[in-house]
Design an enzyme around this catalytic site. Structure first.
Site, PDB file in Angstrom:
ATOM      1  N   THR A 185      -4.857 -35.595  -1.010  1.00  0.00           N
ATOM      2  CA  THR A 185      -4.875 -34.363  -0.198  1.00  0.00           C
ATOM      3  C   THR A 185      -6.290 -34.149   0.328  1.00  0.00           C
ATOM      4  O   THR A 185      -7.260 -34.455  -0.367  1.00  0.00           O
ATOM      5  CB  THR A 185      -4.463 -33.169  -1.086  1.00  0.00           C
ATOM      6  OG1 THR A 185      -3.086 -33.296  -1.376  1.00  0.00           O
ATOM      7  CG2 THR A 185      -4.724 -31.826  -0.423  1.00  0.00           C
ATOM      8  N   ARG A 213      10.374 -29.569  -1.548  1.00  0.00           N
ATOM      9  CA  ARG A 213       9.329 -28.933  -2.363  1.00  0.00           C
ATOM     10  C   ARG A 213       8.074 -28.640  -1.502  1.00  0.00           C
ATOM     11  O   ARG A 213       7.614 -29.477  -0.741  1.00  0.00           O
ATOM     12  CB  ARG A 213       8.971 -29.871  -3.519  1.00  0.00           C
ATOM     13  CG  ARG A 213       7.824 -29.397  -4.421  1.00  0.00           C
ATOM     14  CD  ARG A 213       6.509 -30.033  -4.022  1.00  0.00           C
ATOM     15  NE  ARG A 213       5.436 -29.731  -4.972  1.00  0.00           N
ATOM     16  CZ  ARG A 213       4.150 -29.952  -4.720  1.00  0.00           C
ATOM     17  NH1 ARG A 213       3.770 -30.493  -3.577  1.00  0.00           N
ATOM     18  NH2 ARG A 213       3.236 -29.667  -5.619  1.00  0.00           N
ATOM     19  N   ASP A 216       0.898 -26.083  -2.987  1.00  0.00           N
ATOM     20  CA  ASP A 216      -0.064 -25.004  -2.744  1.00  0.00           C
ATOM     21  C   ASP A 216      -0.761 -25.097  -1.391  1.00  0.00           C
ATOM     22  O   ASP A 216      -1.270 -24.101  -0.884  1.00  0.00           O
ATOM     23  CB  ASP A 216      -1.140 -25.011  -3.842  1.00  0.00           C
ATOM     24  CG  ASP A 216      -1.896 -26.340  -3.866  1.00  0.00           C
ATOM     25  OD1 ASP A 216      -1.239 -27.406  -3.808  1.00  0.00           O
ATOM     26  OD2 ASP A 216      -3.135 -26.319  -3.943  1.00  0.00           O
ATOM     27  N   THR A 236      -7.236 -28.905  -4.377  1.00  0.00           N
ATOM     28  CA  THR A 236      -6.447 -30.123  -4.539  1.00  0.00           C
ATOM     29  C   THR A 236      -6.070 -30.266  -6.003  1.00  0.00           C
ATOM     30  O   THR A 236      -6.886 -30.006  -6.884  1.00  0.00           O
ATOM     31  CB  THR A 236      -7.207 -31.381  -4.075  1.00  0.00           C
ATOM     32  OG1 THR A 236      -6.464 -32.542  -4.508  1.00  0.00           O
ATOM     33  CG2 THR A 236      -8.606 -31.468  -4.654  1.00  0.00           C
ATOM     34  N   GLY A 237      -4.833 -30.660  -6.240  1.00  0.00           N
ATOM     35  CA  GLY A 237      -4.388 -30.824  -7.625  1.00  0.00           C
ATOM     36  C   GLY A 237      -2.912 -30.528  -7.736  1.00  0.00           C
ATOM     37  O   GLY A 237      -2.191 -30.550  -6.730  1.00  0.00           O
ATOM     38  N   GLY A 239      -0.064 -28.684  -7.431  1.00  0.00           N
ATOM     39  CA  GLY A 239       0.122 -27.495  -6.617  1.00  0.00           C
ATOM     40  C   GLY A 239       0.818 -26.331  -7.283  1.00  0.00           C
ATOM     41  O   GLY A 239       0.501 -25.165  -7.021  1.00  0.00           O
TER      42      GLY A 239
HETATM   43  N1  ASP Z   1      -2.045 -29.889  -4.127  1.00  0.00           N
HETATM   44  C1  ASP Z   1      -1.185 -30.882  -3.536  1.00  0.00           C
HETATM   45  C2  ASP Z   1       0.257 -30.481  -3.788  1.00  0.00           C
HETATM   46  O1  ASP Z   1       0.572 -29.993  -4.861  1.00  0.00           O
HETATM   47  C3  ASP Z   1      -1.384 -32.255  -4.075  1.00  0.00           C
HETATM   48  C4  ASP Z   1      -2.808 -32.725  -4.222  1.00  0.00           C
HETATM   49  O2  ASP Z   1      -3.741 -31.980  -4.022  1.00  0.00           O
HETATM   50  O3  ASP Z   1      -2.986 -33.913  -4.568  1.00  0.00           O
HETATM   51  O4  ASP Z   1       1.084 -30.698  -2.935  1.00  0.00           O
END
Ligand code: ASP
Length: 319
Positions: A185, A213, A216, A236-237, A239
């Protein structure tokens, strides 16, 4: 990289290319060099706008477009695949001066989703458009549309196969672990010479996601937030945690209500609240003085920053 600077810089730009279980021992030097080159290219695109007195918002969009066009990252070309082997993209953008925001989610044919988020912000009465409606809006705004096959990238295709094989072994699992095949991301935050802040984020979401789905990234306050009085944040992470803990807004709120500085607020949310909850990921953030923070509770986060006197690029925890 020193992330606890105390400064007063006329402009600053920070970006991320995703967080996860990223270890130096697993990355060949040539691949590391590719990431550095890509992050530097995005920094250049954003800094060019800021140096020329452009707005923080335009700088954020310019930097994110570079990352969306690069298949290394899970945004635009090179987005991860859903369970149905499609790419469903999302992006958000927020302007810290007027607290305007625009976002899109569940789109399949908009070449640069961040440009659609900007169009929603600037040219519609809405904040978040989804699916076919967002695509129709992008068409009416004359944004570049592509055949969905444009987003295909071999490593993401293999990632989906890997995710499905793992699922066969273990049963259906939400994507709790961060493995090779799903991060990337992208996001950017900026402070411009007029003292305005902006934040943007763009993603393909999580590999093997089902049921349309939405994470975030397009949720203002979770994946993205900007307020000139506090800071600009891009997340990022995992979500689902970032939505539940309203991560980007929480960092801004701690600065506003508790009078915490940027690093204290961002570290508290990423290293205390999220860790206690079991949520993995990180943020990049900048405040109105150009102080930056890039905390992440994962082993790595692709990240980079620039201001008139400094530039830094990092990937691993030890960078
Ligand atoms: N935050 C993103 C999501 O949950 C994924 C990511 O940041 O790697 O879609």
């Amino acid at each position: 990289m020193n992330t606890n600077q105390s400064k007063n810089t006329p402009y600053a730009l920070v970006l991320h290319g995703g967080s996860g279980a990223i270890f130096r021992k697993n990355m060949p030097p040539a691949k590391e060099a590719e990431y550095h080159a890509a992050l530097n290219k995005a920094l250049d695109a954003g800094e060019t706008v800021l140096k020329a007195n452009g707005t923080a918002m335009n700088a954020v969009v310019a930097a994110i477009k570079v990352l969306e066009d690069d298949p290394l990252f899970n945004a635009g070309k090179g987005a991860v695949f859903t369970n149905e082997a499609t790419n469903e993209l999302a992006a958000s953008l927020m302007d810290g001066e007027k607290l305007n925001a625009g976002a899109i989610c569940g789109v399949t044919n908009i070449k640069n989703p961040i440009t659609a988020a900007q169009a929603v912000l600037e040219k519609s009465n809405h904040v978040l458009l989804a699916g076919k409606g967002a695509e129709q809006f992008a068409k009416e705004m004359d944004l570049a549309l592509v055949d969905p096959s444009y987003f295909w990238a071999e490593h993401r295709w293999k990632g989906l196969a890997l995710a499905k094989a793992k699922e066969l072994e273990t049963g259906y699992v939400e994507q709790l672990e961060f493995n090779d095949w799903k991060y990337g991301t992208v996001g950017c935050v900026a402070l411009d010479k007029n003292g305005n802040l902006a934040a943007g984020t763009s993603t393909g979401g999580m590999t093997n996601k089902r049921y349309n789905r939405i994470g975030d990234t397009p949720i203002i306050g979770a994946g993205c937030y900007a307020d000139n009085n506090t800071c600009a944040v891009s997340s990022t992470g995992h979500g689902e945690y970032f939505i539940r803990y309203a991560v980007a807004h929480d960092i801004s709120a701690r600065m506003a209500y508790l009078k915490e500085d940027l690093a204290t607020a961002a570290n508290h949310v990423i290293h205390k609240k999220l860790v206690t909850a079991g949520g993995r990921g990180g943020v990049i953030a900048v405040d109105k003085n150009g102080n930056i923070a890039m905390p992440h509770n994962t082993e790595g986060m692709y990240r980079a920053f620039v201001n008139p006197t400094e530039r830094g690029v990092g990937i691993f925890k030890e960078d």
